[in-house]
Design a protein around this motif. Structure first.
Motif, PDB file in Angstrom:
ATOM      1  N   THR A 105       0.610  -1.283   0.153  1.00 32.93           N
ATOM      2  CA  THR A 105       0.286  -0.219  -0.080  1.00 32.93           C
ATOM      3  C   THR A 105       0.819   0.979   0.239  1.00 32.93           C
ATOM      4  O   THR A 105       0.804   2.284  -0.654  1.00 32.93           O
ATOM      5  CB  THR A 105      -1.477   0.152   1.760  1.00 32.93           C
ATOM      6  N   TYR A 132      -7.671  -0.364   3.019  1.00 28.45           N
ATOM      7  CA  TYR A 132      -7.196   1.308   2.641  1.00 28.45           C
ATOM      8  C   TYR A 132      -7.527   1.443   1.319  1.00 28.45           C
ATOM      9  O   TYR A 132      -8.074   0.439   0.046  1.00 28.45           O
ATOM     10  CB  TYR A 132      -5.641   0.558   2.588  1.00 28.45           C
ATOM     11  N   GLU A 133      -7.991   2.698   1.352  1.00 29.74           N
ATOM     12  CA  GLU A 133      -8.803   3.102   0.493  1.00 29.74           C
ATOM     13  C   GLU A 133      -7.143   4.636  -0.325  1.00 29.74           C
ATOM     14  O   GLU A 133      -7.462   4.817   0.435  1.00 29.74           O
ATOM     15  CB  GLU A 133     -10.009   4.433   0.147  1.00 29.74           C
ATOM     16  N   GLN A 141      -6.550   1.310  -6.063  1.00 31.28           N
ATOM     17  CA  GLN A 141      -7.892   2.249  -5.371  1.00 31.28           C
ATOM     18  C   GLN A 141      -8.197   1.569  -4.073  1.00 31.28           C
ATOM     19  O   GLN A 141      -8.106   2.412  -2.944  1.00 31.28           O
ATOM     20  CB  GLN A 141      -8.702   2.491  -6.097  1.00 31.28           C
ATOM     21  N   SER A 142      -8.218   0.592  -3.959  1.00 38.55           N
ATOM     22  CA  SER A 142      -8.797   0.021  -2.909  1.00 38.55           C
ATOM     23  C   SER A 142      -7.766  -1.502  -2.144  1.00 38.55           C
ATOM     24  O   SER A 142      -7.375  -2.393  -3.822  1.00 38.55           O
ATOM     25  CB  SER A 142     -10.046  -0.295  -2.723  1.00 38.55           C
ATOM     26  N   TYR A 170     -13.449   6.628 -11.141  1.00 35.72           N
ATOM     27  CA  TYR A 170     -13.790   7.181  -9.932  1.00 35.72           C
ATOM     28  C   TYR A 170     -15.493   6.209  -9.260  1.00 35.72           C
ATOM     29  O   TYR A 170     -15.022   5.045  -8.346  1.00 35.72           O
ATOM     30  CB  TYR A 170     -13.637   8.779  -9.892  1.00 35.72           C
ATOM     31  N   VAL A 174     -15.222   2.631  -6.970  1.00 38.14           N
ATOM     32  CA  VAL A 174     -16.535   2.795  -5.656  1.00 38.14           C
ATOM     33  C   VAL A 174     -17.093   2.046  -5.948  1.00 38.14           C
ATOM     34  O   VAL A 174     -17.691   1.540  -4.149  1.00 38.14           O
ATOM     35  CB  VAL A 174     -17.373   4.040  -5.299  1.00 38.14           C
ATOM     36  N   LYS A 177     -14.756  -0.942  -4.286  1.00 37.95           N
ATOM     37  CA  LYS A 177     -14.348  -0.910  -2.770  1.00 37.95           C
ATOM     38  C   LYS A 177     -15.846  -1.883  -2.140  1.00 37.95           C
ATOM     39  O   LYS A 177     -15.315  -1.847  -1.684  1.00 37.95           O
ATOM     40  CB  LYS A 177     -14.800   0.723  -2.824  1.00 37.95           C
ATOM     41  N   LYS A 181     -15.092  -4.828   0.310  1.00 41.28           N
ATOM     42  CA  LYS A 181     -15.646  -4.110   1.866  1.00 41.28           C
ATOM     43  C   LYS A 181     -16.277  -6.040   2.030  1.00 41.28           C
ATOM     44  O   LYS A 181     -16.419  -6.288   3.435  1.00 41.28           O
ATOM     45  CB  LYS A 181     -16.741  -3.754   2.436  1.00 41.28           C
TER      46      LYS A 181
END
Length: 191
Positions: A105, A132-133, A141-142, A170, A174, A177, A181
């Motif tokens: 990261t 981590y974002e 990005q993640s 983006y 998102v 991401k 999660k």
């Protein structure tokens, strides 16, 4: 007289219009399907839930000698992949595994505008880790890692098959991401 008539005519033609107004900035609206998650129980030391929007997992990379497994979750419509890497915790290698995941990261700090980290804990399933974002034009990005601190260590990264341009990717970043999660939240270790 002709000049006066032309002047009056031109005045009427240009005086009757609306004042020019600049056009507002337009944003590309990308819509993705609402996620539907299904449990993935394949020959791995863990199970998790994957978004049905991703391709089915077709192959698992295995290094049986070192107890390392690799799984790619492909999203062809988003031109991105979540790469999962599982490593067995042995003797004194947990510190090295944690350091390697954190260093991966930190390599993105050159291009990243910011790196936001969030601790993840699920004591019921014995899953502990970090998400981590990465903001900005970084390659990933993640990223995340989870472990039970005794037997299992899983890390994951999101990469797109394009040159990093954070503004363009983006919406997809998102969306994925949230999938990452969800993967973290649904990890169950096989004992």
């Amino acid at each position: 007289m002709k000049n006066l008539f032309a002047l009056v005519l031109l005045t009427f033609c240009f005086a009757c219009g609306n004042d020019p107004v600049p056009k507002p900035k337009a944003m590309l609206r990308l819509e993705y399907p609402d996620p539907t998650y299904k449990k993935v129980d394949i020959p791995l030391p863990f199970v998790f839930e994957k978004n049905a929007f991703a391709d089915p997992i077709s192959k698992i990379k295995l290094d049986g000698v070192n107890n390392i497994y690799g799984v790619d979750i492909n999203y062809p419509e988003l031109k991105g992949t979540i790469y999962l890497t599982y490593k067995k915790v042995e003797k004194d290698n947990l510190t090295k595994l944690l350091r390697d995941a954190q260093n991966l990261t930190q390599k993105h700090t050159i291009k990243a505008d910011e790196i936001d980290s969030r601790v993840y804990e699920n004591p019921k399933q014995k899953v502990y880790g970090m998400f981590y974002e990465v903001g900005g034009n970084a390659a990933s990005q993640s990223q995340f890692y989870v472990t039970d601190s005794i037997h299992h260590f899983l890390s994951g990264s999101l990469y797109f098959y394009t040159k990093p341009n954070y503004d363009s990717i983006y919406p997809a970043a998102v969306y994925l991401k949230n999938d990452i999660k969800h993967i973290m939240e649904t990890i169950e270790w096989k004992e």
